[in-house]
Design a protein around this motif. Structure first.
Motif, PDB file in Angstrom:
ATOM      1  N   TRP A  63     -16.879  73.037  36.797  1.00 47.87           N
ATOM      2  CA  TRP A  63     -16.087  73.575  37.929  1.00 47.87           C
ATOM      3  C   TRP A  63     -14.866  72.670  38.101  1.00 47.87           C
ATOM      4  O   TRP A  63     -15.000  71.437  38.104  1.00 47.87           O
ATOM      5  CB  TRP A  63     -16.925  73.567  39.216  1.00 47.87           C
ATOM      6  CG  TRP A  63     -16.448  74.524  40.267  1.00 47.87           C
ATOM      7  CD1 TRP A  63     -16.850  75.815  40.438  1.00 47.87           C
ATOM      8  CD2 TRP A  63     -15.486  74.272  41.326  1.00 47.87           C
ATOM      9  NE1 TRP A  63     -16.201  76.388  41.505  1.00 47.87           N
ATOM     10  CE2 TRP A  63     -15.361  75.460  42.075  1.00 47.87           C
ATOM     11  CE3 TRP A  63     -14.718  73.160  41.689  1.00 47.87           C
ATOM     12  CZ2 TRP A  63     -14.507  75.580  43.165  1.00 47.87           C
ATOM     13  CZ3 TRP A  63     -13.869  73.269  42.772  1.00 47.87           C
ATOM     14  CH2 TRP A  63     -13.769  74.471  43.509  1.00 47.87           C
ATOM     15  N   ALA A  87     -18.150  79.534  44.504  1.00 46.38           N
ATOM     16  CA  ALA A  87     -18.494  78.279  45.181  1.00 46.38           C
ATOM     17  C   ALA A  87     -18.500  78.451  46.699  1.00 46.38           C
ATOM     18  O   ALA A  87     -17.989  79.446  47.227  1.00 46.38           O
ATOM     19  CB  ALA A  87     -17.495  77.201  44.780  1.00 46.38           C
ATOM     20  N   ILE A  91     -16.080  73.952  54.001  1.00 39.84           N
ATOM     21  CA  ILE A  91     -16.737  72.635  54.073  1.00 39.84           C
ATOM     22  C   ILE A  91     -16.097  71.856  55.222  1.00 39.84           C
ATOM     23  O   ILE A  91     -14.872  71.662  55.243  1.00 39.84           O
ATOM     24  CB  ILE A  91     -16.564  71.852  52.750  1.00 39.84           C
ATOM     25  CG1 ILE A  91     -17.205  72.610  51.571  1.00 39.84           C
ATOM     26  CG2 ILE A  91     -17.156  70.448  52.872  1.00 39.84           C
ATOM     27  CD1 ILE A  91     -16.949  71.975  50.207  1.00 39.84           C
ATOM     28  N   LYS A  95     -18.557  66.359  55.562  1.00 42.66           N
ATOM     29  CA  LYS A  95     -19.745  66.917  54.908  1.00 42.66           C
ATOM     30  C   LYS A  95     -19.571  66.919  53.389  1.00 42.66           C
ATOM     31  O   LYS A  95     -18.505  67.291  52.883  1.00 42.66           O
ATOM     32  CB  LYS A  95     -19.999  68.363  55.374  1.00 42.66           C
ATOM     33  CG  LYS A  95     -20.256  68.504  56.858  1.00 42.66           C
ATOM     34  CD  LYS A  95     -21.651  68.018  57.221  1.00 42.66           C
ATOM     35  CE  LYS A  95     -21.879  68.075  58.723  1.00 42.66           C
ATOM     36  NZ  LYS A  95     -23.009  67.254  59.170  1.00 42.66           N
ATOM     37  N   GLY A  96     -20.637  66.559  52.683  1.00 45.83           N
ATOM     38  CA  GLY A  96     -20.608  66.604  51.227  1.00 45.83           C
ATOM     39  C   GLY A  96     -19.585  65.661  50.632  1.00 45.83           C
ATOM     40  O   GLY A  96     -18.988  64.835  51.332  1.00 45.83           O
ATOM     41  N   VAL A  97     -19.400  65.803  49.332  1.00 46.19           N
ATOM     42  CA  VAL A  97     -18.449  64.916  48.634  1.00 46.19           C
ATOM     43  C   VAL A  97     -17.020  65.294  49.021  1.00 46.19           C
ATOM     44  O   VAL A  97     -16.180  64.418  49.304  1.00 46.19           O
ATOM     45  CB  VAL A  97     -18.643  65.012  47.101  1.00 46.19           C
ATOM     46  CG1 VAL A  97     -17.776  63.982  46.400  1.00 46.19           C
ATOM     47  CG2 VAL A  97     -20.113  64.826  46.714  1.00 46.19           C
ATOM     48  N   CYS A  98     -16.761  66.604  49.087  1.00 44.08           N
ATOM     49  CA  CYS A  98     -15.407  67.072  49.424  1.00 44.08           C
ATOM     50  C   CYS A  98     -15.024  66.663  50.845  1.00 44.08           C
ATOM     51  O   CYS A  98     -13.929  66.131  51.078  1.00 44.08           O
ATOM     52  CB  CYS A  98     -15.327  68.590  49.293  1.00 44.08           C
ATOM     53  SG  CYS A  98     -15.547  69.173  47.611  1.00 44.08           S
ATOM     54  N   HIS A 119     -24.697  65.569  49.783  1.00 46.25           N
ATOM     55  CA  HIS A 119     -24.016  66.349  48.740  1.00 46.25           C
ATOM     56  C   HIS A 119     -24.334  67.839  48.907  1.00 46.25           C
ATOM     57  O   HIS A 119     -25.470  68.221  49.164  1.00 46.25           O
ATOM     58  CB  HIS A 119     -24.477  65.865  47.359  1.00 46.25           C
ATOM     59  CG  HIS A 119     -24.189  66.829  46.257  1.00 46.25           C
ATOM     60  ND1 HIS A 119     -25.159  67.604  45.658  1.00 46.25           N
ATOM     61  CD2 HIS A 119     -23.024  67.182  45.682  1.00 46.25           C
ATOM     62  CE1 HIS A 119     -24.597  68.373  44.755  1.00 46.25           C
ATOM     63  NE2 HIS A 119     -23.303  68.138  44.748  1.00 46.25           N
ATOM     64  N   ASP A 145     -11.305  68.989  43.331  1.00 47.34           N
ATOM     65  CA  ASP A 145     -12.745  68.814  43.110  1.00 47.34           C
ATOM     66  C   ASP A 145     -13.072  69.179  41.667  1.00 47.34           C
ATOM     67  O   ASP A 145     -12.698  70.258  41.200  1.00 47.34           O
ATOM     68  CB  ASP A 145     -13.523  69.726  44.078  1.00 47.34           C
ATOM     69  CG  ASP A 145     -15.033  69.570  43.940  1.00 47.34           C
ATOM     70  OD1 ASP A 145     -15.491  68.568  43.356  1.00 47.34           O
ATOM     71  OD2 ASP A 145     -15.754  70.461  44.426  1.00 47.34           O
ATOM     72  N   ASP A 147     -16.461  69.147  38.992  1.00 50.55           N
ATOM     73  CA  ASP A 147     -17.908  68.945  38.823  1.00 50.55           C
ATOM     74  C   ASP A 147     -18.239  68.893  37.337  1.00 50.55           C
ATOM     75  O   ASP A 147     -17.600  69.580  36.530  1.00 50.55           O
ATOM     76  CB  ASP A 147     -18.686  70.125  39.414  1.00 50.55           C
ATOM     77  CG  ASP A 147     -18.651  70.163  40.926  1.00 50.55           C
ATOM     78  OD1 ASP A 147     -17.869  69.401  41.517  1.00 50.55           O
ATOM     79  OD2 ASP A 147     -19.394  70.974  41.498  1.00 50.55           O
TER      80      ASP A 147
HETATM   81  N1  SME Z   1     -20.382  69.596  45.762  1.00 49.77           N
HETATM   82  C1  SME Z   1     -19.325  69.699  46.709  1.00 49.77           C
HETATM   83  C2  SME Z   1     -19.138  71.105  47.190  1.00 49.77           C
HETATM   84  C3  SME Z   1     -18.118  71.897  46.457  1.00 49.77           C
HETATM   85  S1  SME Z   1     -18.626  72.440  44.955  1.00 49.77           S
HETATM   86  O1  SME Z   1     -19.039  71.315  44.118  1.00 49.77           O
HETATM   87  C4  SME Z   1     -17.504  73.349  44.177  1.00 49.77           C
HETATM   88  C5  SME Z   1     -19.550  68.755  47.865  1.00 49.77           C
HETATM   89  O2  SME Z   1     -20.605  68.122  47.974  1.00 49.77           O
HETATM   90  O3  SME Z   1     -18.663  68.646  48.706  1.00 49.77           O
END
Ligand code: SME
Length: 175
Positions: A63, A87, A91, A95-98, A119, A145, A147
């Motif tokens: 991705w 996807a 977000i 929150k999460g990696v992004c 994540h 982003d 992956d």
């Molecule tokens: N894994 C990401 C979410 C977006 S997708 O990978 C496209 C995250 O933890 O923010």
């Protein structure tokens, strides 16, 4: 003139050289074009084809794309142009990696997504990830982003060049 050949990368090219081509082609494509949908779309294509021309682990990228600031909600990202499977649409910052990259304004290089608290697993195939914020002034306007379907998909070379791409996108688009 725009030509699809811009997305062709020589076989056996090094990662540094592939990113140099991405940056060079991106600069050319952005010349005279400041629309972010247009420029992020072409950037996603360049990145995707660059990774596919490289050896593993880069070839295992599954991705590559962007989230942008959601104009309809505060401190939220919304899915932007990308290459890969469908996807998560939105977000929240933090929150999460992004969302962590957006909230901290710093690149997140994650060797193993399972070890990253919170994540967001849009795709269980993704095992490592890199997220680079794009800033306009001191405001986060988008994130890059990428992956990868294997662990340790990214290193300092990816970080260095993706941060250069983020700078270029920052100044090349009307946010
Ligand atoms: N894994 C990401 C979410 C977006 S997708 O990978 C496209 C995250 O933890 O923010």
């Amino acid at each position: 003139m725009v030509h699809a050949d811009a997305s062709n990368f020589a076989e056996g090219i090094t990662k540094d050289d592939a990113y140099e081509q991405v940056l060079l082609q991106a600069e050319g494509l952005f010349y005279g074009q400041r629309n972010w949908v247009c420029n992020l779309s072409n950037a996603a294509s360049l990145l995707w084809h660059a990774y596919k021309s490289l050896a593993a682990p880069s070839s295992e990228v599954n991705w590559a794309g962007f989230y942008v600031l959601d104009p309809t909600a505060s401190e939220q990202l919304i899915l932007g142009p990308f290459q890969g499977k469908v996807a998560c649409q939105t977000i929240k910052f933090g929150k999460g990696v992004c969302g962590t990259a957006a909230a901290t304004k710093t690149t997140q290089l994650v060797e193993d997504v399972e070890k990253f608290p919170g994540h967001i697993a849009c795709d269980s195939e993704s095992q490592s990830e890199i997220v680079v914020p794009i800033l306009s002034g001191d405001k986060v306007v988008a994130i890059i982003d990428v992956d990868c379907a294997v662990l340790n998909g990214f290193d300092e070379t990816d970080k260095k060049h993706l941060e250069r791409l983020a700078d270029l996108l920052s100044k090349s688009c009307d946010w």
